[in-house]
Design an enzyme around this catalytic site. Structure first.
Site, PDB file in Angstrom:
ATOM      1  N   ASN A   9       0.862  -1.192   0.000  1.00 25.68           N
ATOM      2  CA  ASN A   9       0.000   0.000   0.000  1.00 25.68           C
ATOM      3  C   ASN A   9       0.895   1.238   0.000  1.00 25.68           C
ATOM      4  OD1 ASN A   9      -1.800   2.052   0.558  1.00 25.68           O
ATOM      5  ND2 ASN A   9      -2.206   1.399   2.670  1.00 25.68           N
ATOM      6  N   LYS A  11       0.041   4.278  -0.184  1.00 24.08           N
ATOM      7  CA  LYS A  11      -0.588   5.475   0.417  1.00 24.08           C
ATOM      8  C   LYS A  11      -0.393   6.666  -0.530  1.00 24.08           C
ATOM      9  CE  LYS A  11       0.012   3.310   4.859  1.00 24.08           C
ATOM     10  NZ  LYS A  11       0.138   3.415   6.303  1.00 24.08           N
ATOM     11  N   HIS A  98      -9.311   1.081   5.461  1.00 23.82           N
ATOM     12  CA  HIS A  98      -8.003   1.265   6.093  1.00 23.82           C
ATOM     13  C   HIS A  98      -8.158   2.221   7.277  1.00 23.82           C
ATOM     14  CE1 HIS A  98      -3.882   2.538   6.768  1.00 23.82           C
ATOM     15  NE2 HIS A  98      -3.512   1.432   6.151  1.00 23.82           N
ATOM     16  N   GLU A 100      -6.555   4.675   8.255  1.00 26.10           N
ATOM     17  CA  GLU A 100      -6.408   6.113   7.930  1.00 26.10           C
ATOM     18  C   GLU A 100      -7.693   6.665   7.326  1.00 26.10           C
ATOM     19  OE1 GLU A 100      -2.815   5.601   5.669  1.00 26.10           O
ATOM     20  OE2 GLU A 100      -1.783   5.031   7.511  1.00 26.10           O
ATOM     21  N   GLU A 170      -4.920  -4.927  11.112  1.00 31.42           N
ATOM     22  CA  GLU A 170      -3.869  -3.914  11.264  1.00 31.42           C
ATOM     23  C   GLU A 170      -4.094  -3.149  12.567  1.00 31.42           C
ATOM     24  OE1 GLU A 170      -2.050  -2.702   7.264  1.00 31.42           O
ATOM     25  OE2 GLU A 170      -3.849  -1.513   7.518  1.00 31.42           O
ATOM     26  N   GLY A 176       2.955   2.353  10.801  1.00 28.89           N
ATOM     27  CA  GLY A 176       3.878   3.462  10.585  1.00 28.89           C
ATOM     28  C   GLY A 176       4.631   3.882  11.836  1.00 28.89           C
ATOM     29  N   SER A 216       3.882  -2.090  10.333  1.00 25.44           N
ATOM     30  CA  SER A 216       5.342  -2.142  10.453  1.00 25.44           C
ATOM     31  C   SER A 216       5.937  -3.509  10.083  1.00 25.44           C
ATOM     32  CB  SER A 216       5.783  -1.718  11.858  1.00 25.44           C
ATOM     33  OG  SER A 216       5.388  -0.374  12.113  1.00 25.44           O
TER      34      SER A 216
HETATM   35  P1  PGA Z   1       3.218   0.355   7.688  1.00 26.71           P
HETATM   36  O1  PGA Z   1       1.720   0.555   7.118  1.00 26.71           O
HETATM   37  O2  PGA Z   1       3.726  -0.927   7.096  1.00 26.71           O
HETATM   38  O3  PGA Z   1       3.971   1.571   7.214  1.00 26.71           O
HETATM   39  O4  PGA Z   1       3.101   0.277   9.171  1.00 26.71           O
HETATM   40  C1  PGA Z   1       0.843  -0.527   7.003  1.00 26.71           C
HETATM   41  C2  PGA Z   1      -0.484  -0.071   6.455  1.00 26.71           C
HETATM   42  O5  PGA Z   1      -0.944   1.019   6.827  1.00 26.71           O
HETATM   43  O6  PGA Z   1      -1.106  -0.772   5.636  1.00 26.71           O
END
Ligand code: PGA
Length: 254
Positions: A9, A11, A98, A100, A170, A176, A216
């Protein structure tokens, strides 16, 4: 059969030129280095889907996904992108819910359930995201939160539709932040989600659902996560923005 899927992803990152360079590198490295059976998904911003889909068309190990979709079929929804449009540029997958999107764009379960329906109606595989915040985990509310997210977003589906869905667990506190859930923590939740599905749809269907872990994921922790009984792949953010780290995560899946 559970599919093994490693999804990258992106983003809101990468210009078209940067994205084309990254996909070319990933595609070449996979051809040279990866003999396993996992599918790797490139999930770039909408605007790059068409060009990147064409660029990866000759590599069957790669698939294309979108980061979001509209819950509407078409019409006066300025700024939105429909599932039919995604399908028409070669998308096979779409991320729905997601964290976010849930946090910054107020997407809630009832609305996400409509997006899941829209994706399935267009023949796209929804990657339905769920996960608790740090406060919810510290308050020991994570099982309850996950049950609500999974049941309100997905449990209106018929069994034949449910079979098409991929779930991504997640934990919001691991996205992140560099903090990964331990393999035991992730496995516990994956088994819990599979149990919810078994109670609603039966054990056979639950055994066949793909449940990815996200938060992560890095080359250093991927193999241990993938060895867990109920973890079928990963939804990768930061580490998917570089060819070497993304390909090394894919290689951790046999
Ligand atoms: P990350 O993001 O691997 O940077 O923690 C995962 C995600 O949001 O799908």
């Amino acid at each position: 059969m559970r599919k093994k899927i490693i999804a990258g992803n992106w983003k809101m990152n990468k210009t078209l030129e940067e994205g084309m360079g990254l996909v070319s590198e990933i595609s070449n490295m996979l051809k040279d280095e990866y003999k396993g059976s996992a599918k790797a998904l490139i999930i770039p911003p909408f605007i790059h889907l068409n060009a990147l889909g064409k660029l990866m068309a000759d590599n069957s190990k790669l698939g294309l996904g979108a980061q979001n979709c509209s819950n509407h079929k078409s019409g006066a929804y300025t700024g939105e992108v429909s599932t039919e449009m995604l399908k028409s540029v070669g998308c096979e997958y779409v991320i729905i819910g997601h964290s976010e999107r849930r946090e910054y764009f107020n997407e809630h379960n009832a609305w996400l359930a409509q997006k899941v329906d829209a994706a399935l109606a267009s023949g796209l595989t929804p990657i339905y995201c769920c996960g608790e915040t740090l406060a919810e985990r510290e308050g020991n509310k994570h099982f309850e939160v996950l049950e609500t997210q999974v049941s309100e977003g997905l449990f209106h589906l018929s069994a034949s539709d449910m079979e098409q869905v991929v779930i991504a667990y997640e934990p919001v506190w691991a996205i992140g932040t560099g903090k990964t859930a331990s393999t035991a923590q992730a496995q516990e939740i994956h088994a819990f989600i599979r149990g919810l599905i078994a109670a609603k749809y039966g054990a056979d269907l639950a055994q066949n659902i793909t449940i990815q872990y996200g938060g992560s994921v890095k080359p250093e922790n991927a193999a241990e996560l993938f060895a867990a009984a109920d973890i079928d792949g990963a939804l990768v953010g930061g580490a998917a923005l570089q060819s070497r780290s993304f390909v090394d995560i894919i290689k951790a899946m046999a």
